[in-house]
Design an enzyme around this catalytic site. Structure first.
Site, PDB file in Angstrom:
ATOM      1  N   ASP A   1      47.290 -67.428 -55.760  1.00 24.28           N
ATOM      2  CA  ASP A   1      48.237 -66.920 -56.739  1.00 24.28           C
ATOM      3  C   ASP A   1      49.661 -67.499 -56.491  1.00 24.28           C
ATOM      4  O   ASP A   1      50.364 -66.983 -55.258  1.00 24.28           O
ATOM      5  CB  ASP A   1      48.511 -65.372 -56.497  1.00 24.28           C
ATOM      6  CG  ASP A   1      49.299 -65.024 -57.763  1.00 24.28           C
ATOM      7  OD1 ASP A   1      50.089 -65.414 -58.070  1.00 24.28           O
ATOM      8  OD2 ASP A   1      48.602 -64.070 -58.456  1.00 24.28           O
ATOM      9  N   HIS A   2      49.806 -68.581 -57.159  1.00 32.66           N
ATOM     10  CA  HIS A   2      51.034 -69.240 -56.837  1.00 32.66           C
ATOM     11  C   HIS A   2      52.542 -68.613 -56.604  1.00 32.66           C
ATOM     12  O   HIS A   2      53.311 -68.882 -55.892  1.00 32.66           O
ATOM     13  CB  HIS A   2      51.228 -70.654 -57.565  1.00 32.66           C
ATOM     14  CG  HIS A   2      52.035 -70.441 -58.927  1.00 32.66           C
ATOM     15  ND1 HIS A   2      51.280 -70.093 -60.034  1.00 32.66           N
ATOM     16  CD2 HIS A   2      53.265 -70.572 -59.384  1.00 32.66           C
ATOM     17  CE1 HIS A   2      52.061 -69.927 -61.124  1.00 32.66           C
ATOM     18  NE2 HIS A   2      53.337 -70.475 -60.555  1.00 32.66           N
TER      19      HIS A   2
ATOM     20  N   HIS B   1      49.743 -62.534 -61.546  1.00 30.49           N
ATOM     21  CA  HIS B   1      51.087 -62.859 -60.999  1.00 30.49           C
ATOM     22  C   HIS B   1      51.957 -61.465 -60.727  1.00 30.49           C
ATOM     23  O   HIS B   1      52.516 -61.027 -60.138  1.00 30.49           O
ATOM     24  CB  HIS B   1      51.740 -63.773 -61.650  1.00 30.49           C
ATOM     25  CG  HIS B   1      51.070 -65.302 -61.686  1.00 30.49           C
ATOM     26  ND1 HIS B   1      50.370 -65.737 -60.656  1.00 30.49           N
ATOM     27  CD2 HIS B   1      50.865 -65.872 -62.737  1.00 30.49           C
ATOM     28  CE1 HIS B   1      49.908 -66.778 -61.274  1.00 30.49           C
ATOM     29  NE2 HIS B   1      50.225 -67.073 -62.277  1.00 30.49           N
TER      30      HIS B   1
END
Ligand SMILES: NC(=O)C1=CN([C@@H]2O[C@H](COP(=O)(O)OP(=O)(O)OC[C@H]3O[C@@H](n4cnc5c(N)ncnc54)[C@H](OP(=O)(O)O)[C@@H]3O)[C@@H](O)[C@H]2O)C=CC1
Ligand SMILES: O=C1O[C@H](COP(=O)(O)O)[C@@H](O)[C@H](O)[C@H]1O
Length: 504
Positions: free
Chosen positions: A179-180, A242
């Site tokens: 999950d950047h 996110h």
């Protein structure tokens, strides 16, 4: 760090080009890659090793945050790259890949430590994991890890199915779900600050906090991803992953002596305490929107349903706002407001923690704020109120900005790839978090599907549908906005500093 072979599925794709190669190059330049490192890129497209290396070089020149001046160093980076043609569905291609991997390991005299990175569409995740196991690629005498990109499932059931399939080839400890947002420096700082700062720990509960606002607004529209986005919407694309990860990071209480990696159990506790929604009542807590034509920074843009590849009757959500409550001893009765949308007025990801009131005599509110600017600016700001000596009833905001690590800040993908190479799962999504996120979102998906929640249209270039203000207004709050100097209408002449406001 141990010698590693990175086996990259989707090596010819967009993500590899824009994020993965630049991140690897920056790690290399910072001497953070393992001493014996090699990468085998995979895809169906024809490439020789040389043409693949040229492709990687081109991506660095286009996307690296670091200027590439030293050609000798660039060359030694590129020589680590090899290419193998592979069709994800063809069993025999994995036998060929295994041979190539073993040859590289022997040539470099390194242990078979293999990092499999799936930078391909989700339809390939299960298939590739199964082939890795069946072909013997995953059963060598070293460690193996699986880095997997989003989306992790389309809803609760498909996420569970995917996880069950992956678990047949990899253990939970071997799976690194990207999950950047968890790679972003300020997000990572949240855990560190919480562990090390006694003042922050003291403030972090319903005793002091009035509400928390988490915003990820984007100015871009659907871009070239119509096929994917029209099925996903903001709820799956941003909210389920996110936004809920940001909620977990800000609401968790990470003890000072927490061993690295154990923070994930605290995040799980937050998700377990999240008050569930009932499908029929979703509309009271969730606002959905879709952008219409409008103007972004003085440039006209088309509406969502006029975008190429989008059905003109689409009711997909490009904006979601929600009010969430965490029923635990820290956060009971503190609303967490989340909103995310495309084609909004500014590109900004921000968490605003609003503290309980300092009221003026006239009753106007003047709360202190702690603001985490996650991107594109990175800063932590404390805004508190001081009495304006010229007007007894007025408060003036004083803002203290602490820019974080100015200069050479690693990008999210650098942090995450570095962690995956080290086997550190701290900033990857554990299955429990993913499953609990889908569980919370599931009634919302169903309510959208059944049109139980109205779809509000909003003009591109705004902060989304006005109805999202209602969520807060009902509780006596407002969204906080940052008035930037590049929005001149709000900027007083000669004003240097600016402040968070409730109107814009
Ligand atoms: N791009 C982005 O910014 C982001 C992407 N992601 C995720 O990353 C993943 C990759 O996305 P992205 O790079 O944009 O996708 P692209 O469509 O640009 O690339 C897809 C890659 O998959 C390969 N591929 C496609 N079919 C096969 C097949 N049958 N066998 C083997 N390889 C195949 C393609 O190689 P070839 O054509 O040579 O076969 C290509 O390298 C997706 O899961 C996406 O959701 C997540 C966040 C952001
Ligand atoms: O994962 C995604 O994130 C981007 C936004 O990321 P950011 O780092 O620029 O905030 C979003 O545009 C995209 O739709 C989504 O898939």
């Amino acid at each position: 760090m141990e010698p590693t072979t990175l086996i990259l599925f989707g090596a010819t794709g967009d993500l590899a080009k824009r994020k993965i190669y630049p991140a690897l190059y920056n790690l290399f330049a910072d001497q953070k890659l393992p001493p014996s490192f090699s990468l085998i890129g995979l895809g169906r497209r024809e490439h020789s090793d040389a043409s693949f290396q040229a492709h990687v070089e081109q991506s660095l020149r286009q996307f690296s945050r670091r200027e590439i001046r030293d050609s000798a160093s660039l060359q030694s980076f590129l020589t680590m790259f090899r290419y193998c043609i592979l069709d994800a569905g063809r069993k025999e291609d994995y036998a060929k890949l295994l041979q190539m991997v073993e040859e590289r390991e022997q040539a470099l005299r390194i242990q078979p430590n293999r990092l499999f990175y799936l930078s391909v569409g989700p339809e390939f995740f299960e298939k590739i994991a199964a082939h890795i196991q069946e072909s013997g690629l995953g059963s060598a005498n070293g460690w193996k890890r699986l880095v997997i990109e989003k989306p992790f499932g389309h809803d609760l059931q498909t996420a569970r199915d995917l996880n069950r399939k992956l678990s047949q080839a990899f253990t939970e400890r071997e799976i690194f779900r990207i999950d950047h947002y968890l790679g972003k420096p300020i997000v990572q700082k949240l855990e560190e600050l919480h562990q090390t700062d006694p003042l922050l720990r003291e403030l972090w509960s319903s005793r002091r906090v009035a509400n928390v606002q988490i915003t990820a607004s984007e100015t871009v529209g659907v871009e070239e991803r119509a096929g994917y986005y029209d099925q996903a919407g903001a709820i799956r694309d941003m909210f389920q992953n996110h936004m809920l990860q940001l909620l977990m990071m800000v609401a968790s209480h990470f003890p000072a002596d927490l061993p690295r990696g154990d923070g994930r159990s605290k995040k799980r506790s937050v998700m377990e305490a999240l008050r569930p929604l009932v499908k029929q009542n979703t509309g009271a807590a969730v606002i959905r929107g879709q952008y219409q034509a409008g103007e972004i920074q003085n440039t006209p843009v088309i509406g969502y349903t006029a975008e190429p590849g989008i059905d003109s009757a689409s009711r997909n959500d490009t904006f979601v706002a929600a009010k969430l409550l965490i029923d635990d001893d820290y956060w009971r009765d503190v609303p967490f407001y989340i909103r995310t949308g495309k084609r909004m007025r500014e590109k900004s990801t921000r968490i605003v923690v609003e503290f309980k009131d300092a009221k003026t005599k006239s009753g106007s509110r003047a709360p202190n704020l702690l603001v985490f600017e996650i991107g594109p600016d990175e800063a932590i700001t404390l805004q508190f109120q001081s009495k304006d000596s010229s007007q007894l009833e007025a408060f003036d905001p004083i803002r203290i900005d602490a820019p974080v690590s100015p200069g050479n800040v690693p990008e999210a993908y650098e942090n995450l790839i570095d962690d995956a190479l080290h086997g550190d799962p701290t900033f990857f999504a554990h299955w429990d978090e993913v499953e609990l996120s889908w569980k919370w979102v599931q009634p919302v998906l169903e309510a959208f599907e059944e049109n139980l929640v109205p779809l509000h249209l909003y003009a591109a270039g705004t902060y989304g549908p006005a109805e999202s203000d209602r969520l807060l207004a009902e509780d006596g709050f407002h969204w906080w906005f940052d008035i930037k100097p590049n929005q001149p209408s709000e900027q007083k002449e000669g004003e240097q500093s600016y402040a968070y406001h409730t109107n814009y």
